[in-house]
Design an enzyme around this catalytic site. Structure first.
Site, PDB file in Angstrom:
ATOM      1  N   LYS A 115       0.823  -1.208   0.000  1.00  0.00           N
ATOM      2  CA  LYS A 115       0.000   0.000   0.000  1.00  0.00           C
ATOM      3  C   LYS A 115       0.857   1.257   0.000  1.00  0.00           C
ATOM      4  O   LYS A 115       0.456   2.267  -0.567  1.00  0.00           O
ATOM      5  CB  LYS A 115      -0.955   0.006   1.203  1.00  0.00           C
ATOM      6  CG  LYS A 115      -2.149  -0.915   1.010  1.00  0.00           C
ATOM      7  CD  LYS A 115      -3.326  -0.516   1.866  1.00  0.00           C
ATOM      8  CE  LYS A 115      -4.506  -1.445   1.651  1.00  0.00           C
ATOM      9  NZ  LYS A 115      -5.597  -1.191   2.591  1.00  0.00           N
ATOM     10  N   LYS A 197      -4.035 -11.899  -7.729  1.00  0.00           N
ATOM     11  CA  LYS A 197      -5.286 -11.965  -6.988  1.00  0.00           C
ATOM     12  C   LYS A 197      -6.341 -11.028  -7.595  1.00  0.00           C
ATOM     13  O   LYS A 197      -6.000  -9.944  -8.072  1.00  0.00           O
ATOM     14  CB  LYS A 197      -4.997 -11.543  -5.538  1.00  0.00           C
ATOM     15  CG  LYS A 197      -6.139 -11.770  -4.584  1.00  0.00           C
ATOM     16  CD  LYS A 197      -5.838 -11.113  -3.230  1.00  0.00           C
ATOM     17  CE  LYS A 197      -7.110 -10.491  -2.696  1.00  0.00           C
ATOM     18  NZ  LYS A 197      -6.956  -9.622  -1.562  1.00  0.00           N
ATOM     19  N   LYS A 200     -10.342  -5.594  -5.794  1.00  0.00           N
ATOM     20  CA  LYS A 200     -11.452  -4.668  -6.048  1.00  0.00           C
ATOM     21  C   LYS A 200     -10.974  -3.347  -6.642  1.00  0.00           C
ATOM     22  O   LYS A 200     -11.745  -2.611  -7.221  1.00  0.00           O
ATOM     23  CB  LYS A 200     -12.293  -4.450  -4.794  1.00  0.00           C
ATOM     24  CG  LYS A 200     -11.563  -3.937  -3.577  1.00  0.00           C
ATOM     25  CD  LYS A 200     -12.516  -3.942  -2.373  1.00  0.00           C
ATOM     26  CE  LYS A 200     -11.758  -3.677  -1.079  1.00  0.00           C
ATOM     27  NZ  LYS A 200     -12.571  -3.911   0.100  1.00  0.00           N
TER      28      LYS A 200
END
Ligand code: TRP
Length: 331
Positions: A115, A197, A200
């Site tokens: 992140k 993966k 979203k």
């Protein structure tokens, strides 16, 4: 433990639209606990602000996430559904646990590294201490079991370490939680890049299937899913695209991999992709309908949030008074 019941806690962030990866890997499993456990399911809005949010969107998504919990089968009479920021003990215990969590431990968290790369303009302290707040969420309710996706495994380990450390210093205070990672839907991968993966926040619209996608969208995305040139429906590590579709198909139909291989023996990928799309769209349809019904009545959702927060706060208070006493705060 509350009475005879073991405790389950999990949380979902109200950021971004949830994917079938979130659904199959975590939320769909939540309802299986409500018969035998005391369950707390939380919309973790405090976690969401570690990344900059548009206020109106954060608010809307908080309602949506609660509605989605319910649409995925969580009955608010059988599960405590609530919003994290409505129970101030989360932030309070989060701070206290920060003081029992090492800089080095937090530096090793892969999600923090990912992140901070993605949000390099906003590497704030909250992003760094995110896992301690998550530990607080879990430990506040003396949680025994935490159903999460595999990507949260490292954070869960940290919560266990912090609980053990605190217990070591002050004597038994927190239950040391176990993770529950469903093995049959471990990880749903991107449809466009099946070695990554399904996320979203992916910018490729064809890579991700959202829980609330229309049937047309679902079908289109599966039709475009990346496979391979082998034209054979078989589960294998060197066939990540096809294997991912098989995992999704299995999750929605309950068929085994062998059954799926037999069903599509000698048929091309075209047929197979259509079948996966149909199964997925059919599986999501009731969730989508129920979600729309719930979102039409905000006042009802607010009542549920309020009742859930009252219930959660009651249990949180018990842990907090114990923690305050152990640390040495004046009563
Ligand atoms: N970090 C989790 C995620 O991104 C969300 C979360 C916050 C959570 N607190 C939690 C999950 C406590 C389980 C238990 O998915």
């Amino acid at each position: 433990m509350i009475g005879d019941n073991k405790i389950v806690f999990s949380g979902v962030q109200p950021s971004g639209n949830l994917t079938i990866g979130n659904y199959l890997g975590a939320i769909k499993n939540f309802s299986r606990f409500s018969e035998d456990y005391k369950t707390f399911y939380c919309v973790v809005d405090l976690h969401a602000i570690t990344v900059r949010q548009v206020p109106a969107e954060l608010r809307r998504r908080t309602y949506e996430t609660l509605a989605l919990y319910m649409a995925c089968g969580l009955d608010p009479k059988k599960n405590t559904l609530f919003v994290q920021s409505h129970v101030s003990a989360h932030a309070e215990l989060g701070w206290m646990l920060d003081c029992y969590t090492m800089f080095g431990e937090l530096s090793r968290m892969t999600q923090f590294k990912d992140k901070s790369q993605k949000h390099s303009q906003n590497i704030n302290a909250g992003l760094f201490t995110y896992p301690t707040l998550m530990a607080a969420d879990i430990l506040l309710y003396q949680t025994d079991v935490v159903p999460v996706g595999v990507d949260q495994k490292q954070h869960l380990e940290l919560a266990r370490d912090v609980a053990e450390r605190f217990n070591q210093i002050y004597g038994p205070t927190f239950t040391v939680p176990e993770g529950y990672m469903s093995t049959d839907t471990m990880k749903i991968m991107s449809l466009a890049e099946p070695t990554a993966k399904m996320s979203k926040s992916d910018t490729n619209q064809n890579a991700v299937v959202y829980i609330l996608d229309s049937k047309d969208d679902v079908m289109r995305k599966f039709k475009k899913a990346v496979t391979d040139s082998d034209a054979c429906v078989r589960y294998s590590e060197d066939k990540p695209g096809v294997s991912n579709l098989m995992t999704i198909y299995r999750a929605f139909t309950g068929k085994t991999f062998e059954e799926i291989e037999r069903e599509f023996d000698g048929r091309g990928y075209g047929d197979f992709k259509l079948a996966v799309g149909e199964a997925c769209a059919d599986g999501l349809a009731p969730v989508r309908d129920e979600f729309a019904r719930l979102m039409a009545d905000k006042a009802h959702l607010e009542e549920i949030m309020k009742a859930g927060a009252d219930e959660a706060a009651y249990y949180a208070r018990k842990t907090m008074s114990k923690v305050r006493r152990k640390i040495g705060f004046v009563n």
